[in-house]
Design an enzyme around this catalytic site. Structure first.
Site, PDB file in Angstrom:
ATOM      1  N   PHE A   2      34.555 -10.156  84.844  1.00  0.00           N
ATOM      2  CA  PHE A   2      33.431 -11.089  84.689  1.00  0.00           C
ATOM      3  C   PHE A   2      32.539 -10.744  83.509  1.00  0.00           C
ATOM      4  O   PHE A   2      31.460 -11.300  83.376  1.00  0.00           O
ATOM      5  CB  PHE A   2      32.586 -11.105  85.970  1.00  0.00           C
ATOM      6  CG  PHE A   2      33.350 -11.551  87.184  1.00  0.00           C
ATOM      7  CD1 PHE A   2      33.601 -12.902  87.395  1.00  0.00           C
ATOM      8  CD2 PHE A   2      33.839 -10.640  88.107  1.00  0.00           C
ATOM      9  CE1 PHE A   2      34.324 -13.333  88.497  1.00  0.00           C
ATOM     10  CE2 PHE A   2      34.556 -11.062  89.213  1.00  0.00           C
ATOM     11  CZ  PHE A   2      34.805 -12.407  89.416  1.00  0.00           C
ATOM     12  N   CYS A   8      36.692 -18.415  77.170  1.00  0.00           N
ATOM     13  CA  CYS A   8      36.828 -18.521  78.633  1.00  0.00           C
ATOM     14  C   CYS A   8      36.472 -19.892  79.203  1.00  0.00           C
ATOM     15  O   CYS A   8      37.321 -20.533  79.804  1.00  0.00           O
ATOM     16  CB  CYS A   8      35.984 -17.441  79.301  1.00  0.00           C
ATOM     17  SG  CYS A   8      36.636 -15.790  78.988  1.00  0.00           S
TER      18      CYS A   8
HETATM   19  P1  NAD Z   1      42.210 -11.095  73.447  1.00  0.00           P
HETATM   20  O1  NAD Z   1      42.977 -12.229  72.890  1.00  0.00           O
HETATM   21  O2  NAD Z   1      40.962 -10.643  72.756  1.00  0.00           O
HETATM   22  O3  NAD Z   1      43.158  -9.824  73.564  1.00  0.00           O
HETATM   23  C1  NAD Z   1      44.449  -9.840  74.091  1.00  0.00           C
HETATM   24  C2  NAD Z   1      45.238  -8.661  73.503  1.00  0.00           C
HETATM   25  O4  NAD Z   1      46.501  -8.544  74.179  1.00  0.00           O
HETATM   26  C3  NAD Z   1      45.577  -8.811  72.009  1.00  0.00           C
HETATM   27  O5  NAD Z   1      45.101  -7.683  71.311  1.00  0.00           O
HETATM   28  C4  NAD Z   1      47.106  -8.874  71.984  1.00  0.00           C
HETATM   29  O6  NAD Z   1      47.673  -8.284  70.837  1.00  0.00           O
HETATM   30  C5  NAD Z   1      47.464  -8.104  73.235  1.00  0.00           C
HETATM   31  N1  NAD Z   1      48.822  -8.328  73.754  1.00  0.00           N
HETATM   32  C6  NAD Z   1      49.531  -9.468  73.786  1.00  0.00           C
HETATM   33  N2  NAD Z   1      50.739  -9.252  74.335  1.00  0.00           N
HETATM   34  C7  NAD Z   1      50.799  -7.946  74.678  1.00  0.00           C
HETATM   35  C8  NAD Z   1      51.767  -7.125  75.302  1.00  0.00           C
HETATM   36  N3  NAD Z   1      52.923  -7.620  75.702  1.00  0.00           N
HETATM   37  N4  NAD Z   1      51.481  -5.825  75.496  1.00  0.00           N
HETATM   38  C9  NAD Z   1      50.292  -5.307  75.114  1.00  0.00           C
HETATM   39  N5  NAD Z   1      49.337  -6.031  74.512  1.00  0.00           N
HETATM   40  C10 NAD Z   1      49.583  -7.341  74.298  1.00  0.00           C
HETATM   41  O7  NAD Z   1      41.892 -11.487  74.962  1.00  0.00           O
HETATM   42  P2  NAD Z   1      40.556 -11.187  75.812  1.00  0.00           P
HETATM   43  O8  NAD Z   1      39.440 -12.042  75.333  1.00  0.00           O
HETATM   44  O9  NAD Z   1      40.371  -9.732  75.947  1.00  0.00           O
HETATM   45  O10 NAD Z   1      40.992 -11.799  77.224  1.00  0.00           O
HETATM   46  C11 NAD Z   1      42.011 -11.221  78.020  1.00  0.00           C
HETATM   47  C12 NAD Z   1      42.014 -11.909  79.371  1.00  0.00           C
HETATM   48  O11 NAD Z   1      40.782 -11.650  80.040  1.00  0.00           O
HETATM   49  C13 NAD Z   1      42.149 -13.428  79.321  1.00  0.00           C
HETATM   50  O12 NAD Z   1      42.899 -13.844  80.421  1.00  0.00           O
HETATM   51  C14 NAD Z   1      40.731 -13.896  79.433  1.00  0.00           C
HETATM   52  O13 NAD Z   1      40.641 -15.175  79.996  1.00  0.00           O
HETATM   53  C15 NAD Z   1      40.134 -12.867  80.368  1.00  0.00           C
HETATM   54  N6  NAD Z   1      38.691 -12.679  80.228  1.00  0.00           N
HETATM   55  C16 NAD Z   1      38.116 -12.661  78.989  1.00  0.00           C
HETATM   56  C17 NAD Z   1      36.742 -12.445  78.877  1.00  0.00           C
HETATM   57  C18 NAD Z   1      36.070 -12.477  77.528  1.00  0.00           C
HETATM   58  O14 NAD Z   1      34.848 -12.553  77.511  1.00  0.00           O
HETATM   59  N7  NAD Z   1      36.792 -12.378  76.428  1.00  0.00           N
HETATM   60  C19 NAD Z   1      35.972 -12.241  80.019  1.00  0.00           C
HETATM   61  C20 NAD Z   1      36.590 -12.216  81.263  1.00  0.00           C
HETATM   62  C21 NAD Z   1      37.956 -12.444  81.350  1.00  0.00           C
END
Ligand code: NAD
Length: 441
Positions: free
Chosen positions: A160, A271
């Site tokens: 969150f 998000c």
């Molecule tokens: P992001 O796009 O910033 O990061 C994702 C990372 O995963 C990238 O660095 C990518 O290279 C890596 N990746 C892809 N495939 C991979 C693999 N097979 N092995 C290892 N690494 C791999 O994403 P984020 O913003 O951190 O969001 C991640 C999840 O969390 C999403 O589902 C999002 O909805 C959720 N979320 C995000 C937030 C936010 O504020 N950003 C908050 C809560 C939940």
């Protein structure tokens, strides 16, 4: 103290891994992006997030935090394996689970003993099954069907954190939600989150579908509040009411509360837009209607566009005009521009052949990656105003709140301000000689 592996070093993974290391755990963070891992190793957090750089450096130096592209090392290291990869929308709004599945397969391929697989990515209800199957299948492919896989649990632990306050949110969460039916998993999560859980901020254990749904429902509710206020903002303009007063009056009702009632130029980020669409899709997949969520999404798109319509009330023909923009990030204290209203506004302005001079304290590099030299990026807020025919404010960074209005007037060719975040007092700004339009006032 536990051995943790984190898969995906984006916003969620980097913050989760670093903060768990800071609690004394030994954490290996793995990503497929080698350039990202190289920078993280050097103590560069890549993203702008208050407090993260210090925490990263401290834990790297203490030897509690490691970054790698070596998936085998990460799986072998982590008794607890956090999945923190992206779940972007497919063309129909449904969440793309291919990254989550890829990590599940990686874990299955290399696991030798018990693993607790914790899904932190935001995923539709039922993803748990998909992850379980992917782990098992990959294990069997690597070891042959005759060898039964070691015990493993797959649980849901939605994240969150808010960008711009991610470290603080991790350390002081409103709640920690864990969806599991395994006693062993419950005990591990209690131990892991024990140091940050409090009587008033408990770990809430639920079934897996409930945990998966809590995340989508929370984001969709917040987005609904924003779209509700944005819809009302147009009525306020029509009848001469002030949306800020309406919000304040509503928010004083303890059943409603004051937060997420700000009208503006629409929500963005990685998000809300995607989670509203994904929840709508989920309802449809179950034969249910998503009338409300579709409206929330529609109102938000319309709201982003309404900013340019407001501008055109002052400058009906934008062709050849120069428009200054303050604020590119989807919200303050982050450099994230994913789905930022600024993208829609800049695209619309360019379609009308206007020139754009933009400034943001943190998000210029990310926006430059989208628009290149099609937009002029200024080095400070005032430079963006030089020779511009109007100013449009799209992110409520603190540094925009009390500007030097006299200097602004000198630099702007015409003193027109479209305040997409209602950061100025309309009467005061108009008294200073500006032509001003906020949202819903
Ligand atoms: P992001 O796009 O910033 O990061 C994702 C990372 O995963 C990238 O660095 C990518 O290279 C890596 N990746 C892809 N495939 C991979 C693999 N097979 N092995 C290892 N690494 C791999 O994403 P984020 O913003 O951190 O969001 C991640 C999840 O969390 C999403 O589902 C999002 O909805 C959720 N979320 C995000 C937030 C936010 O504020 N950003 C908050 C809560 C939940």
């Amino acid at each position: 103290m536990m051995n943790i592996a984190v898969f995906g070093t984006g916003y969620v993974g980097t913050v989760t891994g670093t903060c768990f290391a800071d609690l004394g755990n030994r954490v290996v963070c793995m990503d497929v992006d080698a350039a990202k891992i190289e920078r993280l190793r050097r103590g560069d957090p890549i993203i702008y997030e208050p407090g993260l750089k210090d925490l990263l450096e401290r834990n790297l130096q203490a030897g509690r935090l490691e970054f790698t592209t070596d998936e085998r090392r990460a799986v072998e290291w982590g008794e607890v394996c956090f999945i923190c990869v992206g779940t972007p929308p497919r063309h129909n709004g449904e969440a793309d689970l291919s990254y989550v599945q890829a990590v599940a397969r990686t874990i299955g391929k290399w696991m030798r003993g018990y693993k607790l697989v914790v899904n932190k990515s935001t995923v539709p209800v039922g993803t748990y099954d998909l992850v379980r199957r992917a782990v098992r299948e990959a294990y069997e492919e690597a070891n042959g069907p005759a060898a039964p896989p070691p015990d493993f649990d797959v649980i849901s632990n939605p994240e969150f954190l808010r960008e711009g306050a991610a470290v603080r949110d991790f350390q002081n969460p409103d709640r920690i939600v864990v969806g599991t039916d395994s006693e062993r998993a419950r005990a591990i999560m209690r131990k892991l989150y024990g140091p940050i859980a409090r009587a008033t901020r408990p770990i809430m254990f639920t079934t897996i579908p409930s945990a998966e749904l809590i995340k989508y429902a929370s984001n969709a509710m917040l987005a609904t509040r924003i779209s509700f206020m944005n819809e009302l903002s147009h009525l306020c303009e029509a009848v001469g009411a002030d949306i800020a007063d309406v919000a304040k009056g509503m928010g004083l009702d303890t059943r409603i509360g004051p937060r997420f009632l700000q009208a503006g130029c629409g929500y963005g980020g990685s998000c809300f837009p995607k989670d509203v669409k994904a929840l709508a899709q989920l309802l449809e997949q179950h034969g249910l209607t998503s009338t409300l969520l579709q409206a929330v999404d529609y109102i938000n798109e319309r709201q982003k566009r309404s900013i340019v319509q407001k501008l055109k009330r002052f400058i009906p023909v934008l062709e050849g005009k120069t428009i200054a923009i303050w604020g590119l990030a989807f919200k303050p204290r982050t450099d994230d521009v994913r789905e930022a209203p600024a993208i829609t506004v800049i695209e619309m302005l360019r379609r009308e052949y206007a020139k754009v001079r933009a400034y943001d304290p943190e998000a210029v590099d990310n926006m430059r990656a989208i628009f290149g030299d099609k937009v002029y990026f200024a080095k400070d807020a005032y430079e963006a105003l030089e020779g511009a025919d109007a100013l449009v404010i799209l992110t409520e960074w603190d540094e925009f709140r009390e500007p030097d209005f006299a200097r602004m007037k000198e630099l702007l060719r015409a003193p027109i301000v479209i305040d997409g975040r209602n950061i100025f007092n309309p009467d005061e700004v108009r008294a200073l000689g500006f032509q001003y339009a906020g949202v819903g006032r």
